[in-house]
Design an enzyme around this catalytic site. Structure first.
Site, PDB file in Angstrom:
ATOM      1  N   THR A 171       0.813  -1.214   0.000  1.00 18.14           N
ATOM      2  CA  THR A 171       0.000   0.000   0.000  1.00 18.14           C
ATOM      3  C   THR A 171       0.849   1.267   0.000  1.00 18.14           C
ATOM      4  O   THR A 171       0.473   2.276  -0.594  1.00 18.14           O
ATOM      5  CB  THR A 171      -0.934   0.001   1.230  1.00 18.14           C
ATOM      6  OG1 THR A 171      -1.811  -1.122   1.149  1.00 18.14           O
ATOM      7  CG2 THR A 171      -1.756   1.271   1.302  1.00 18.14           C
ATOM      8  N   ASP A 210       1.629  -7.265  -4.186  1.00 19.74           N
ATOM      9  CA  ASP A 210       0.698  -7.113  -3.076  1.00 19.74           C
ATOM     10  C   ASP A 210       1.119  -8.141  -2.033  1.00 19.74           C
ATOM     11  O   ASP A 210       1.421  -9.288  -2.371  1.00 19.74           O
ATOM     12  CB  ASP A 210      -0.731  -7.377  -3.554  1.00 19.74           C
ATOM     13  CG  ASP A 210      -1.742  -7.168  -2.434  1.00 19.74           C
ATOM     14  OD1 ASP A 210      -1.874  -8.084  -1.602  1.00 19.74           O
ATOM     15  OD2 ASP A 210      -2.376  -6.106  -2.397  1.00 19.74           O
ATOM     16  N   SER A 211       1.157  -7.750  -0.773  1.00 16.02           N
ATOM     17  CA  SER A 211       1.731  -8.649   0.232  1.00 16.02           C
ATOM     18  C   SER A 211       0.939  -9.939   0.399  1.00 16.02           C
ATOM     19  O   SER A 211       1.467 -10.937   0.882  1.00 16.02           O
ATOM     20  CB  SER A 211       1.846  -7.938   1.576  1.00 16.02           C
ATOM     21  OG  SER A 211       0.580  -7.694   2.139  1.00 16.02           O
ATOM     22  N   SER A 212      -0.323  -9.935   0.000  1.00 15.15           N
ATOM     23  CA  SER A 212      -1.098 -11.173   0.112  1.00 15.15           C
ATOM     24  C   SER A 212      -0.615 -12.228  -0.878  1.00 15.15           C
ATOM     25  O   SER A 212      -0.972 -13.396  -0.765  1.00 15.15           O
ATOM     26  CB  SER A 212      -2.583 -10.881  -0.118  1.00 15.15           C
ATOM     27  OG  SER A 212      -2.794 -10.338  -1.413  1.00 15.15           O
ATOM     28  N   THR A 235       1.051  -4.715   4.275  1.00 17.91           N
ATOM     29  CA  THR A 235       0.797  -5.059   5.679  1.00 17.91           C
ATOM     30  C   THR A 235       0.124  -6.415   5.876  1.00 17.91           C
ATOM     31  O   THR A 235       0.221  -6.986   6.967  1.00 17.91           O
ATOM     32  CB  THR A 235      -0.081  -3.977   6.338  1.00 17.91           C
ATOM     33  OG1 THR A 235      -1.330  -3.885   5.639  1.00 17.91           O
ATOM     34  CG2 THR A 235       0.624  -2.633   6.310  1.00 17.91           C
TER      35      THR A 235
END
Length: 567
Positions: free
Chosen positions: A29, A105-107, A137
């Site tokens: 983000t 994206d961290s996911s 995050t």
């Protein structure tokens, strides 16, 4: 002022050269920008977001570039750099941003992404004083935990951060999180993988995400913060900082076995067949079992649940018991917990799910690991990821300034005399923090010991967690001073402990190597080309000045540590 607050000011000298930090951008983000299809990663983060903000760019020397190793082959490229304005400690941090080719994206991150971060840090370890990793995050706590085990014998700060709102948005937490990370990384020798968020620095493998949208998105339920940023200073809890205490070089291990571990949350009414179905998965080698309270799980009719777990353990599957609660630890104080313990389930004590899962994956991938060795190591702290409840916790004494002065003075005498027993006596208990403290000229006890005759005193400091990377006010590391003093054994020991010359020292070191190539080769100064050697001839006089200053500096430093040098 508290003892801890007093201590922080003593770890910093405004005359020490600016710190050099590498920011590694993985995505998330923090670097997002608006688009017709929603938020997407913004490229060229340094120029787009940071260069235009006075808090990240003091506008001085914009042409200064920094070498960054961009691949495993060792290829270096020059990156434009920025510098922060002076901090409350009158120090500045110079940095550059290295962006991954694919911003994630961290996911979506997995062990491959963790390995890329670890490899980037390893490739650039000798070029920078510290590292800041920007990350989404959602899986940030997992990445922090994984890196804490992957980075072995870490001697420099690695701080991960991100944000709940993009930096390009009007209201965001990105600026404070990144600036706080830079200040901590550039000012304090905290050689751990940490997470900085909402003005708090946590040990990375103790964190978990507790809020989806609040700015206070992370917490460390079973361990206090390592540091807290206030309007006046950053207060570091030095007695909590985990330091390497083995004489080994920094290294990485990237092959975590994340494909053969699983996590299962126990709930009321869960059937033994459900648990058995998970434990029968092909290739499964380890399971994190999230249980009730202090480690309790239903036994089932005729102890069917316990029998399922015991059968899996007999097949070589390692099962770790951690609590579903945010705080507290697993302890077999109730009968259900004791039953699991007797069946061979390992008590994960107060580890988070993130730490337990990544630690298990790390141990499973170690050469020659066995279910027995993994079960043993899961129950002991490797990187401060769990609390050893029998361990005595020492705290700084009250009345800090006089105690500090007294201890440093006594250490100066002890080092000068080669009195190892006196050094040990001074460092017992609460005085252990002094190994990384510094005198008026920025010299730590290791700087002094690196130039003193006693190799065993230097070895003792290193085994107590003393840093080999701190620089004094002249910008010199202990390794540079040991080589300048022609102490071969000291140089070898420091190198074994992961020491390397700082980039700012190399030019002078290469000139000194003209006369004493052997000792400087041990310190890591490689052979020069004939052209480069010729260019050094005109600078020969600088070497003489530097060498004489170094010898004189030893005498002044011992006198200063003993309290007899002029201010």
């Amino acid at each position: 002022m508290s003892q801890t607050a007093k201590m922080d000011t003593h770890h910093i000298s405004s005359s020490i050269p600016e710190s050099q930090v590498l920011i590694i951008m993985t995505g998330g983000t923090i670097c997002m920008q608006r688009s017709p299809s929603g938020f997407i990663p913004a490229r060229d983060f340094q120029q787009t977001c940071l260069a235009k903000m006075p808090i990240f760019n003091d506008g001085s020397r914009p042409s200064v570039s920094m070498d960054v190793v961009v691949n495993a082959a060792g290829e270096k490229r020059k990156y434009a750099s920025l510098r922060t304005p002076p901090s409350l400690y009158d120090r500045q941090v110079r940095y550059t941003v290295f962006e991954f080719e694919e911003l994630l994206d961290s996911s979506s991150i997995d062990s491959k992404g963790w390995a890329e971060i670890a490899q980037t840090i390893y490739n650039n370890y000798t070029l920078f004083d510290a590292f800041v990793v920007l990350h989404g995050t959602d899986s940030l706590a997992y990445t922090c935990s994984a890196l804490s085990f992957m980075l072995q014998n870490l001697g420099k700060p690695v701080i991960l951060t991100g944000s709940q709102a993009p930096m390009l948005e009007l209201q965001n937490d990105a600026s404070d999180n990144l600036l706080g990370s830079l200040v901590v990384a550039g000012h304090f020798m905290i050689p751990e993988v940490c997470l900085y968020f909402n003005y708090k620095l946590f040990r990375g493998n103790r964190t978990t995400k507790v809020a989806a949208s609040d700015f206070a998105a992370f917490d460390s339920p079973n361990a206090p913060p390592l540091a807290v940023t206030t309007s006046m200073r950053t207060q570091v809890n030095w007695d909590l900082v985990h330091r390497p205490t083995s004489i080994e070089n920094f290294s990485i291990r990237t092959n975590l076995d994340t494909t053969n571990v699983a996590c299962l949350r126990i709930f009321p009414g869960i059937k033994p067949e459900m648990v058995d179905a998970v434990l029968q998965l092909k290739g499964l080698r380890g399971l994190i079992l999230e249980t009730f309270g202090a480690g309790n799980a239903p036994g089932g009719r005729d102890n069917a649940m316990t029998n399922v777990l015991a059968s899996a353990i007999q097949r070589g599957i390692v099962i770790i018991n951690i609590t579903q609660c945010l705080t507290g630890h697993v302890s077999p104080v109730y009968a259900p917990g004791m039953t699991l313990f007797r069946a061979g389930v390992v008590a994960g004590q107060d580890m988070t799910t993130e730490a337990a899962l990544t630690k298990l994956a790390y141990l499973l991938a170690l050469p020659d690991s066995t279910p027995e060795s993994i079960a043993r190591d899961m129950a002991i702290p490797l990187r401060g990821e769990l609390t050893s409840h029998s361990q005595t916790v020492f705290r700084h004494p009250e009345g800090g300034l006089s105690e500090r002065t007294t201890t440093l003075t006594a250490l100066g005498y002890a080092i000068a005399k080669g009195d190892l027993e006196k050094v040990k006596d001074l460092l017992r208990g609460a005085n252990n923090w002094v190994v990384n403290d510094s005198d008026y000229s920025g010299n730590t006890p290791v700087h002094i010991a690196a130039q003193s005759p006693s190799l065993e005193i230097l070895r003792y400091f290193l085994l107590q967690g003393a840093s080999v990377h701190l620089r004094n006010s002249a910008g010199r590391t202990p390794l540079f001073l040991a080589a300048s003093a022609s102490l071969t054994d000291h140089v070898v020991l420091l190198r074994k402990s992961g020491a390397h010359l700082h980039a700012d020292e190399r030019a002078v070191a290469e000139m000194q190597a003209r006369r004493r190539p052997g000792i400087w080769a041990l310190a890591g100064v490689g052979a020069r080309t004939m052209k480069e050697r010729d260019e050094l001839d005109s600078r020969e006089s600088l070497e003489d000045n530097e060498h004489s200053s170094s010898n004189a500096g030893w005498n002044r430093n011992v006198q200063a540590m003993a309290g007899s040098a002029p201010a």
